[in-house]
Design an enzyme around this catalytic site. Structure first.
Site, PDB file in Angstrom:
ATOM      1  CG  ASP A 276       5.131   2.397   7.242  1.00 29.09           C
ATOM      2  OD1 ASP A 276       4.268   2.876   6.487  1.00 29.09           O
ATOM      3  OD2 ASP A 276       4.861   1.566   8.142  1.00 29.09           O
ATOM      4  CG  HIS A 277       4.516  -0.309   3.941  1.00 28.42           C
ATOM      5  ND1 HIS A 277       4.598  -1.641   4.263  1.00 28.42           N
ATOM      6  CD2 HIS A 277       4.054   0.323   5.048  1.00 28.42           C
ATOM      7  CE1 HIS A 277       4.182  -1.815   5.516  1.00 28.42           C
ATOM      8  NE2 HIS A 277       3.845  -0.628   6.015  1.00 28.42           N
TER       9      HIS A 277
ATOM     10  CG  HIS B 104       4.109  -3.347  10.055  1.00 27.26           C
ATOM     11  ND1 HIS B 104       3.259  -2.671  10.898  1.00 27.26           N
ATOM     12  CD2 HIS B 104       4.346  -2.500   9.029  1.00 27.26           C
ATOM     13  CE1 HIS B 104       2.987  -1.489  10.391  1.00 27.26           C
ATOM     14  NE2 HIS B 104       3.643  -1.357   9.258  1.00 27.26           N
TER      15      HIS B 104
ATOM     16  CG  HIS C 254       0.289   4.273   4.773  1.00 29.17           C
ATOM     17  ND1 HIS C 254      -0.494   3.543   5.627  1.00 29.17           N
ATOM     18  CD2 HIS C 254      -0.454   5.361   4.411  1.00 29.17           C
ATOM     19  CE1 HIS C 254      -1.668   4.145   5.794  1.00 29.17           C
ATOM     20  NE2 HIS C 254      -1.671   5.244   5.055  1.00 29.17           N
TER      21      HIS C 254
ATOM     22  CG  HIS D 207      -0.299   0.121   2.527  1.00 31.08           C
ATOM     23  ND1 HIS D 207       0.650  -0.767   2.984  1.00 31.08           N
ATOM     24  CD2 HIS D 207      -0.429   1.044   3.517  1.00 31.08           C
ATOM     25  CE1 HIS D 207       1.049  -0.402   4.189  1.00 31.08           C
ATOM     26  NE2 HIS D 207       0.418   0.704   4.531  1.00 31.08           N
TER      27      HIS D 207
ATOM     28  CG  ASP E 186       0.826  -1.576   7.146  1.00 34.15           C
ATOM     29  OD1 ASP E 186       1.717  -2.432   7.272  1.00 34.15           O
ATOM     30  OD2 ASP E 186       0.970  -0.397   7.504  1.00 34.15           O
TER      31      ASP E 186
HETATM   32 ZN   LIG Z   1       3.122   0.203   7.870  1.00 34.57          ZN
HETATM   33 ZN   LIG Z   2       0.012   1.525   6.519  1.00 37.28          ZN
END
Ligand SMILES: [Zn+2]
Ligand SMILES: [Zn+2]
Length: 324
Positions: free
Chosen positions: A65-66, A265, A63, A61, A206
């Site tokens: 952090d990814h 995570h 975000h 996805h 997530d």
């Molecule tokens: Zn995340």
């Molecule tokens: Zn996320």
């Protein structure tokens, strides 16, 4: 066979000693990276599997952090000598985000193809991997991934000899073609057995546990899934932020009938995820608390096994990659 290594286990923010959550798959010499937050290329270098053979990047996805590590990674992959295309898969919105990130990584010696996948889509990825996705439940669109390595049906060698099929015809029969020899026609069904089960790897981060993901990940040999919170008391937080606790993730793995679970995570509020191990194992015993460098192999016949850390030093590998 599929090899997989965990590169980092952090959620939201990279910490000293804990890179952001991502994993690397190796199949038939191709590499597939799962998520790429800030610092993931450093984590990749530490593991020494190289960069040049990175042929796909699967994003859960959009975000930071990814995905925030993508531009730097693209440059490093270029420096490693890659010239063949790299495909980036992700949910709706991936094209726009990659386009934005690529304004600072626009000139590359290889083509970057972005493919937005719809829930339920199935595509042929590199390394003979079938890639299928389903929708998770997060604050933005998120995909869970299933990577499946199919296995060729068994070829009946004795039967082929008994029928007098010449050796030169065997490969054609394995490809599903009829073979004519000595005035006779031999069909694949005469010597090709039943489809044999392959191996499968699942990736779900997530997200809350969803029915679509349970179905997608049904029976995987190894599931890599998020466990953002260790403490059962943080379940409300997990629901609000659309994540899972260790116990929820382990229950989810059990419901999906996974062979083994790697948790990853972790919230930066968790100092040592091992402290919360029992919350996971009470729901599903086959759990490994993720750590950078955790390496597994999925073999035809025997399924998942954890393998000892690779002895190859990152620096040696980097050197080897630049050699002709
Ligand atoms: Zn995340
Ligand atoms: Zn996320």
């Amino acid at each position: 066979m599929i090899d997989v290594i965990l590169l980092g286990t952090g959620g939201m923010t990279p910490l000293p000693g804990r890179w952001l959550s991502s994993a690397l798959i190796r199949s038939e010499g191709s590499l597939v990276l799962l998520d790429c937050g800030e610092g993931t290329q450093v984590a990749m270098r530490e593991r020494g599997w190289g960069f040049r053979r990175l042929n796909a990047l699967c994003l859960s996805h959009m975000h930071a952090d990814h995905v925030a590590g993508v531009p730097g990674l693209l440059h490093t992959v270029a420096n490693a000598g890659k010239t063949s295309p790299l495909t980036i898969y992700g949910p709706a919105g991936t094209k726009k985000v990659i386009e934005g990130l690529r304004t600072i990584a626009s000139i590359l010696p290889y083509e970057v193809i972005v493919r937005e996948l719809e829930p339920g889509d199935e595509v042929d990825g590199p390394g003979a991997l079938r890639i299928r996705v389903a929708a998770g439940e997060h604050r933005v669109p998120v995909h869970g991934y299933r990577f499946e390595r199919l296995r060729a049906p068994k070829f009946d060698v004795e039967g082929a000899r008994a029928l007098g099929i010449p050796l030169e015809g065997w490969a054609a029969l394995q490809r599903g073609e009829d073979v004519e020899a000595g005035g006779r026609v031999f069909r694949p069904s005469m010597v090709i057995g039943e489809q044999r089960p392959g191996v499968a790897l699942g990736f779900a981060t997530d997200t809350r546990p969803t029915d679509a993901l349970r179905e997608l990940l049904s029976g995987v040999d190894l599931l890599i899934a998020e466990g953002t919170y260790g403490d059962d008391d943080h379940r409300d937080k997990a629901i609000t932020h659309r994540h899972m606790t260790f116990r929820e993730s382990a229950r989810f793995a059990a419901e999906a009938n996974a062979g083994h679970l790697w948790l990853t995570h972790f919230s930066s509020s968790i100092r040592d995820p091992e402290d919360w191990r029992s919350n996971a194992t009470e729901a599903f015993p086959q759990v490994t608390i993720g750590r950078a460098g955790l390496e597994g192999r999925l073999r035809f016949d025997t399924g998942y096994e954890e393998i000892p850390p690779s002895k190859v030093l990152a620096s040696e590998n980097a050197h080897a990659e630049h050699s002709p």
